[in-house]
Design a protein around this motif. Structure first.
Motif, short mmCIF file in Angstrom:
data_model
loop_
_atom_site.label_atom_id
_atom_site.label_comp_id
_atom_site.label_asym_id
_atom_site.label_seq_id
_atom_site.Cartn_x
_atom_site.Cartn_y
_atom_site.Cartn_z
N VAL A 97 29.99 39.51 50.67
CA VAL A 97 30.22 38.88 49.38
C VAL A 97 31.33 39.61 48.63
CG1 VAL A 97 29.20 38.41 47.13
CG2 VAL A 97 27.89 37.99 49.20
N VAL A 98 31.25 40.93 48.60
CA VAL A 98 32.27 41.73 47.92
C VAL A 98 33.62 41.53 48.59
CG1 VAL A 98 32.99 44.09 47.35
CG2 VAL A 98 30.60 43.41 47.10
N ARG A 99 33.63 41.49 49.91
CA ARG A 99 34.87 41.28 50.65
C ARG A 99 35.47 39.91 50.33
NH1 ARG A 99 33.63 42.96 56.21
NH2 ARG A 99 32.07 41.39 55.83
N SER A 100 34.62 38.86 50.23
CA SER A 100 35.09 37.52 49.91
C SER A 100 35.66 37.45 48.49
CB SER A 100 33.96 36.50 50.06
OG SER A 100 33.53 36.43 51.38
N VAL A 101 34.97 38.09 47.54
CA VAL A 101 35.46 38.12 46.16
C VAL A 101 36.79 38.85 46.09
CG1 VAL A 101 35.00 39.02 43.85
CG2 VAL A 101 33.18 37.87 45.12
N ASN A 141 43.78 33.73 37.74
CA ASN A 141 43.54 32.46 38.44
C ASN A 141 42.16 32.45 39.11
OD1 ASN A 141 45.98 31.37 37.71
ND2 ASN A 141 47.03 32.12 39.55
N PHE A 142 41.74 33.60 39.62
CA PHE A 142 40.41 33.68 40.24
C PHE A 142 39.31 33.46 39.20
CE2 PHE A 142 36.64 36.04 41.58
CZ PHE A 142 36.41 35.43 42.81
N LEU A 143 39.46 34.07 38.02
CA LEU A 143 38.46 33.89 36.96
C LEU A 143 38.45 32.44 36.46
CD1 LEU A 143 38.89 37.20 34.96
CD2 LEU A 143 37.03 36.57 36.51
N ARG A 144 39.60 31.82 36.36
CA ARG A 144 39.68 30.41 35.96
C ARG A 144 39.00 29.53 37.02
NH1 ARG A 144 45.10 29.57 35.74
NH2 ARG A 144 45.13 30.55 33.70
N GLU A 195 44.24 36.73 46.83
CA GLU A 195 44.97 35.49 47.12
C GLU A 195 45.41 34.77 45.84
OE1 GLU A 195 42.46 33.08 49.54
OE2 GLU A 195 42.69 34.36 51.30
N LYS A 196 44.54 34.72 44.83
CA LYS A 196 44.82 33.93 43.63
C LYS A 196 45.30 34.74 42.45
CE LYS A 196 41.40 30.50 44.70
NZ LYS A 196 40.58 30.15 45.52
N GLY A 197 45.05 36.01 42.45
CA GLY A 197 45.31 36.83 41.27
C GLY A 197 44.07 36.82 40.39
N LEU A 198 43.93 37.81 39.53
CA LEU A 198 42.70 37.97 38.75
C LEU A 198 42.49 36.83 37.77
CD1 LEU A 198 40.25 39.66 38.11
CD2 LEU A 198 41.62 40.93 36.47
#
Length: 160
Positions: free
Chosen positions: A4-8, A19-22, A14-17
């Motif tokens: 899970v941590v690796r996927s996050v 964009n990932f939070l959005r 890949e998306k940036g922080l």
């Protein structure tokens, strides 16, 4: 937990922080914190590809890397309140269980329309009006009248 941590971490790279939070907010990760099963599915979706959506709104995912074979295809149900396997149409069931590699959308295009019946989920156990109860069952609205019933009592013989 490490997966899970690796996927996050991979999603953040890949998306940036921001964009990932959005993305996490739009996909409903914050809303599913109360439901552990849904949260686990949402976390598992990170890095997966959306293969298709059926007519009921169920989303089908596949993740070919970093996942054990047999667990790399799954469904995220549209009805998050009560979900069961009968909500998956036959076309997608075949894809989920590796009966065919064709997705449900492709199978619907290949089939002749006159032989296809509309899929309905099984509502057994999901509400008193949908459950069959026999005539003598306590929850049957047309319950039998048991007041005429006289229990049998054996006659006692007196020893002389």
């Amino acid at each position: 937990m490490a997966a899970v941590v690796r996927s996050v971490w991979q999603g953040i790279r890949e998306k940036g922080l921001t964009n990932f939070l959005r993305y996490a907010r739009e996909e409903g990760y914050l809303k599913c914190l109360g439901d552990g099963n849904l949260l686990q599915t949402k976390i598992h979706n990170i890095g997966a590809t959306l293969v298709g959506v059926d007519t009921f709104g169920n989303k089908y995912y596949e993740k070919l890397h970093d996942t054990q074979y047999g667990r790399h295809r799954w469904v995220e149900y549209a009805d998050k309140g009560r979900y069961n396997a009968s909500q998956v149409p036959a076309e997608w069931h075949g894809w989920l269980h590796h009966i065919t590699d064709s997705t449900g959308d492709k199978l619907l295009e290949e089939k002749t329309k006159k032989f296809i019946r509309e899929h309905r989920q099984n509502y057994t156990g999901q509400g008193d009006d949908l459950i069959y109860h026999s005539k003598g069952h306590a929850l049957n609205p047309g319950q039998r009248d048991w007041t005429r019933y006289q229990p049998w009592e054996p006659k006692k013989e007196e020893a002389s």
